[in-house]
Structures are given as C-alpha cells and as structure tokens.
Design an enzyme around this catalytic site. Structure first.
Site, PDB file in Angstrom:
ATOM      1  N   ASP A 171      -4.417   4.012   0.187  1.00 30.15           N
ATOM      2  CA  ASP A 171      -3.912   4.992   1.153  1.00 30.15           C
ATOM      3  C   ASP A 171      -3.549   6.292   0.431  1.00 30.15           C
ATOM      4  OD1 ASP A 171      -3.381   5.549   3.841  1.00 30.15           O
ATOM      5  OD2 ASP A 171      -1.274   4.979   3.673  1.00 30.15           O
ATOM      6  N   HIS A 254      -9.307   8.635   7.194  1.00 32.61           N
ATOM      7  CA  HIS A 254      -8.480   7.969   8.200  1.00 32.61           C
ATOM      8  C   HIS A 254      -9.182   7.849   9.550  1.00 32.61           C
ATOM      9  CE1 HIS A 254      -5.133   7.891   5.388  1.00 32.61           C
ATOM     10  NE2 HIS A 254      -4.540   7.063   6.232  1.00 32.61           N
ATOM     11  N   HIS A 257     -11.167   4.793   9.182  1.00 34.33           N
ATOM     12  CA  HIS A 257     -10.227   3.666   9.328  1.00 34.33           C
ATOM     13  C   HIS A 257      -9.965   3.383  10.807  1.00 34.33           C
ATOM     14  CE1 HIS A 257      -6.158   2.445  10.467  1.00 34.33           C
ATOM     15  NE2 HIS A 257      -6.267   1.559   9.501  1.00 34.33           N
ATOM     16  N   HIS A 271      -4.325  -1.730   6.289  1.00 30.79           N
ATOM     17  CA  HIS A 271      -4.583  -0.302   6.557  1.00 30.79           C
ATOM     18  C   HIS A 271      -5.285   0.325   5.352  1.00 30.79           C
ATOM     19  CE1 HIS A 271      -3.774   3.833   7.841  1.00 30.79           C
ATOM     20  NE2 HIS A 271      -3.321   4.064   6.619  1.00 30.79           N
TER      21      HIS A 271
HETATM   22 ZN   LIG Z   1      -2.811   6.006   5.822  1.00 24.31          ZN
END
Ligand SMILES: [Zn+2]
Length: 363
Positions: A171, A254, A257, A271
């Site tokens: 992340d 993201h 994602h 995540h």
């Molecule tokens: Zn993130």
C-alpha cells in the site's frame, strides 16, 4: 490553484505506547469507546482499558463486526451515544479504523487511531472506505477532521502475522507511484486541491525507506522482533503512506484494486496485495521500461507480495471477468482519471501484460 496539506494532530510510534493512551487522551476526553474486533480486543483491550482508567477516562469496549459497512457504522454510533463517549478509539486494521472514523463523524468527539497491524495507510487519513456487507468496495466517505491522535505500538505490530506488514509495504509503495503520477498529470489530491512539494517529497521518502529497509524489516517481523528497520517501515507504511496518498493524490493502482474487489475470489487477498497488482498495472500503463517494472516486481517477490492475478485469487480469468474489473477501475468517480486518460480496454490489456511480466519473474 490552491495547494493544501492536512494531517492528524499527533503521531506517536514506539514500543509499548498503548500505555500512553490515557495520558494523551485525558486533556480532551472523560469517556472513551474502544472499538476493535474480538481478536484485537484480546491483544490490546485490557492494556488500553488499564491506561484509560489509570488516567480517569471511563472506558467502554465494544466488538467490531469486521466490515466497514453502513449498517455496522450505524450500530456502533448508537453504542457510542449510549456510552456518552467523547472519544472514539479505533483499534485494529484499516476497516476497524475506518469504521471508528465514521462513528466519530456521526457521534462527535475526539478520535484516536490505534493500528495493531501496519497493513494500510488508513490510520492517519480523514476518510473511510465503505464496503458492502459482502466486502465489495462501495465508496469513499470524506470528513472535515483528521484523527486527533495516531498511536502505533511497534511491539504489537511486530507480534502480528507478517502478511499484514507486507501488505502495508504494498500500500505504501503505491503511494509514491500514485503521487508521482498525479503530480506529472497535474492532478488533484484528496482535498480536490493541488499537491504540495511536501506531499511529493514525503511520498518519495516513503518509497526510499521501503526499498532500504523492506527486506530486513520483514525478516524481523517474521521473528516477532522490533528493530530500527521495523520502526522505519512502520513509519513508511503508516505515517508517510497516509500523508502521501491523501495529500499527494492517488491514481491507477487503487482504481485497479477497487476493480478487483468486483471478483469474489479476490476477497481473501488483503487490500495491499490487490493494490500491488494495481501498482504493476499502473507502471505498465505508464509505459515504464521492462527493467523498471521488473525491479519493482523483484522487490515485491523478495518481500513475498503477489505479482500475478493468480496470487490474489484470480486463476485463469475469463475475458469477461477482466473486462468487469477494468470497467469498474475506470468508473466515473475513480481516481485513475486523476492521472490517466485511459479506456477500460487499455486497463484490461495493461493488467494482462503486468500479469505476464509477474509470471515470468516468478518462474
Ligand atoms: Zn490503500
């Protein structure tokens, strides 16, 4: 245009800092609601309660159901009101902290983020990611206020499974590539304003710390020990990644994602793990050199992060599945548009190319 930078009021990191919770909260609160899932309550509940009560802050502990959904947020807001809490303390991973932020928004008072894993950059930000009760990404909620305090106890971080820590590295790694892409495209940060030099620079520092200390920090966490590398990467995963993404803006990693959450089979991946597939996809979208992308892939493999779709649960995806992911990644409100002018076909093809590069480095 205006540029802006926002942050939590205070960030405290180190061994056993949970013991400071009461002292640090007392000036602003007489009564605190601590939200955490059952496992986390077992790890940190008693220590937090002892610290609060030692400083004359009434403590109520409440179990968090596990999903940062609207239904769970509403339920916990009622609990906070019934307890007359003037501070909400969220303990745990990203979803628990995001839920605590949402409860504070509705119930008022102060807010403390107490991450027990360094898995995401949720602890410092003034937004929550809202999921459906089945775990599909729904939307972002934005707040006026940041957490008043972020309290990161590295002895607890080091005691958690290493997978959370490596997910945080993923992340945090995305933070630099996204902030840099946003800056080059003249995009916006999360406050719909221009990123500052500070945000860009902190995002770069975040990436440098990960590359300098990533491997040794993961080794240390595997042994359950706290070293300076662990402190450096915890700070990168939590403080720098958080300040970087919010103030620097996010982009394609993201969005990919978020697209991947459309496929049920990715729900067991964290995540950060899904973001990592998004990061490699973004680098392909940017047209980076093979050597550049391979370097990021090789670092990912070294710290045991996924570099293929199969590793996040998507085995032999159909063309339709990848189209669904890519279409969700380019939905109108998605952050990919902050830095890229791309169609869903281009995103789908970049995902396939990234997957091929990852597979080749794995074999
Ligand atoms: Zn993130």
């Amino acid at each position: 245009m205006t540029r802006s930078f926002e942050s939590p009021a205070a960030y405290v990191q180190g061994r056993d800092v949970v013991d400071q919770l009461g002292d640090r909260l007392k000036p602003v609160a007489d009564s605190a609601l601590v939200l955490a899932d059952a496992d986390v309550l077992e790890i940190v509940g008693e220590q937090a309660e002892t610290s609060l009560e030692g400083s004359d802050v009434d403590a109520t502990l409440e179990e968090f159901g596990g999903e940062s959904s609207e239904a769970e947020i509403d339920r916990l807001t009622e609990v906070a009101r019934d307890a007359d809490a003037d501070a909400i303390v969220g303990a745990g991973g990203g979803k628990a902290l995001d839920t605590a932020k949402a409860v504070r928004e509705q119930a008022g008072g102060a807010m403390v983020s107490m991450p027990t894993i360094a898995s995401t950059d949720a602890p410092t930000s003034s937004l929550s990611v809202i999921y459906s009760e089945d775990g599909e990404f729904e939307r972002y909620w934005f707040y006026e206020e940041h957490p008043d305090l972020v309290l990161v106890d590295t002895s607890i971080i080091a005691g958690a499974p290493v997978r959370f820590f490596t997910s945080g590295i993923a992340d945090a790694m995305a933070t630099w590539f996204e902030a840099d892409a946003v800056r080059r495209a003249d995009g916006e940060n999360f406050f719909d304003e221009d990123p500052t030099y500070a945000a860009h620079s902190l995002s770069r520092l975040c990436y440098d710390l990960l590359r300098d200390h990533g491997v040794s920090s993961v080794q240390a966490i595997e042994k359950g020990i706290v070293t300076e590398s662990v402190e450096a990467v915890t700070e990168a995963n939590t403080l720098l990644s958080g300040l970087g993404f919010e103030n620097g803006g996010i982009a394609a990693a993201h969005s990919v994602h978020n697209g991947l959450t459309q496929l049920e089979e990715t729900h067991h991946a964290t995540h950060g793990e899904k973001v990592n597939v998004g990061t490699i996809t973004q680098l392909v979208l940017e047209g980076r050199s093979d050597a550049f992308v391979e370097d990021v892939i090789d670092f990912s493999i070294e710290v045991d992060l996924p570099v293929t779709l199969a590793e996040v649960g998507v085995e032999d995806p159909s063309h339709d599945d990848l189209d669904r992911v890519a279409q969700a990644a380019v939905a109108d409100e998605e952050t990919i548009h902050n830095a890229f002018d791309v169609s869903s076909d281009e995103v789908r093809d970049a995902m396939i190319a990234a997957d091929e590069l990852g597979s080749r480095r794995l074999s």
